[in-house]
Design an enzyme around this catalytic site. Structure first.
Site, PDB file in Angstrom:
ATOM      1  N   HIS A  62      35.200  31.137  46.594  1.00 27.51           N
ATOM      2  CA  HIS A  62      36.289  32.027  46.199  1.00 27.51           C
ATOM      3  C   HIS A  62      36.580  33.093  47.261  1.00 27.51           C
ATOM      4  CE1 HIS A  62      34.603  31.221  41.926  1.00 27.51           C
ATOM      5  NE2 HIS A  62      35.433  30.256  42.283  1.00 27.51           N
ATOM      6  N   LYS A  72      32.349  41.873  49.783  1.00 23.78           N
ATOM      7  CA  LYS A  72      31.408  41.831  48.666  1.00 23.78           C
ATOM      8  C   LYS A  72      30.003  42.155  49.155  1.00 23.78           C
ATOM      9  CE  LYS A  72      33.851  38.048  46.341  1.00 23.78           C
ATOM     10  NZ  LYS A  72      33.755  36.652  45.852  1.00 23.78           N
ATOM     11  N   TYR A 132      27.425  41.961  41.993  1.00 28.39           N
ATOM     12  CA  TYR A 132      28.045  42.267  43.278  1.00 28.39           C
ATOM     13  C   TYR A 132      29.050  43.391  43.177  1.00 28.39           C
ATOM     14  CZ  TYR A 132      31.625  38.913  41.637  1.00 28.39           C
ATOM     15  OH  TYR A 132      32.569  38.228  40.904  1.00 28.39           O
ATOM     16  N   ASP A 170      37.091  25.385  39.628  1.00 31.97           N
ATOM     17  CA  ASP A 170      36.377  25.106  40.875  1.00 31.97           C
ATOM     18  C   ASP A 170      36.336  23.618  41.219  1.00 31.97           C
ATOM     19  OD1 ASP A 170      36.023  27.751  41.440  1.00 31.97           O
ATOM     20  OD2 ASP A 170      33.970  27.850  40.709  1.00 31.97           O
TER      21      ASP A 170
END
Length: 192
Positions: A62, A72, A132, A170
């Site tokens: 992603h 991130k 995250y 996905d």
């Protein structure tokens, strides 16, 4: 906090110092000042996310496009994952290459995945809690992805294909060479 550049120097492993004794342990999981000193620029995380997944769950690959591209800082609270960052910056010397790092509650490592990278992970333990920080809010209109099993990237996820569990989204991501939604490389691409 110890910072280690990976084979792709913009992707950084962050190793916090763990202070343990018979009672347990203490660790600083984030120090903005130390990270900014190492990187050489300011970073403003604005959103924290957390997911819990079982063995074989693969989330990724992603990323978000500008103006909501994200850096991130990822870590594992419990369990163990294989974390992956793929360079999708056209013109970069490492374009199309990837880095894998095992993150676990035992090693307490974190990975800084800058803008211009697709990110994903697979759970290697019975289950894992993954957390995250991001420096831009989630934006559905900027949300993009790349197929986890793209042969041109050729990631070894360390789990047999038939044991992987993916979201419907996905399983339908485009191949790397089929997407035009990439980043243009520049020396300060992941600064705001």
């Amino acid at each position: 906090m110890n910072f280690i550049r990976t084979e792709i120097p913009d992707v950084v492993i962050c190793e916090p110092k763990v202070f343990g004794d018979h009672r347990g342990y203490f660790v600083e999981t984030f120090r903005e000042d130390k990270l900014e000193e190492f990187l050489g620029f300011k970073i403003d995380f604005c959103q924290d996310n957390e997911s819990k997944s079982s063995y074989g769950v693969l989330r990724g690959l992603h990323y978000q496009l500008a103006p909501h591209a994200q850096t991130k800082l990822v870590r594992v609270i419990s369990g163990k994952v294989l974390d992956v960052a793929v360079d999708i910056r056209e013109g970069s010397p490492t374009f199309g290459k990837y880095v894998t790092v095992e993150l676990s509650s035992e090693n307490k490592r974190q990975l800084l995945v800058p803008r211009g990278f697709a990110h994903g992970f697979v759970v290697l333990s019975e289950e894992a809690t993954f957390a995250y920080k991001v420096d831009s809010y989630y934006s559905p209109e900027c949300d993009r992805g790349i197929a986890f099993d793209d042969k041109d990237i050729n990631i070894d996820w360390q789990i047999p294909h038939d044991k992987l569990s993916l979201s419907e989204k996905d399983t339908k991501q485009p191949k790397f060479n089929e997407t035009n939604d990439l980043f243009e490389y520049s020396v300060d691409y992941y600064k705001k």
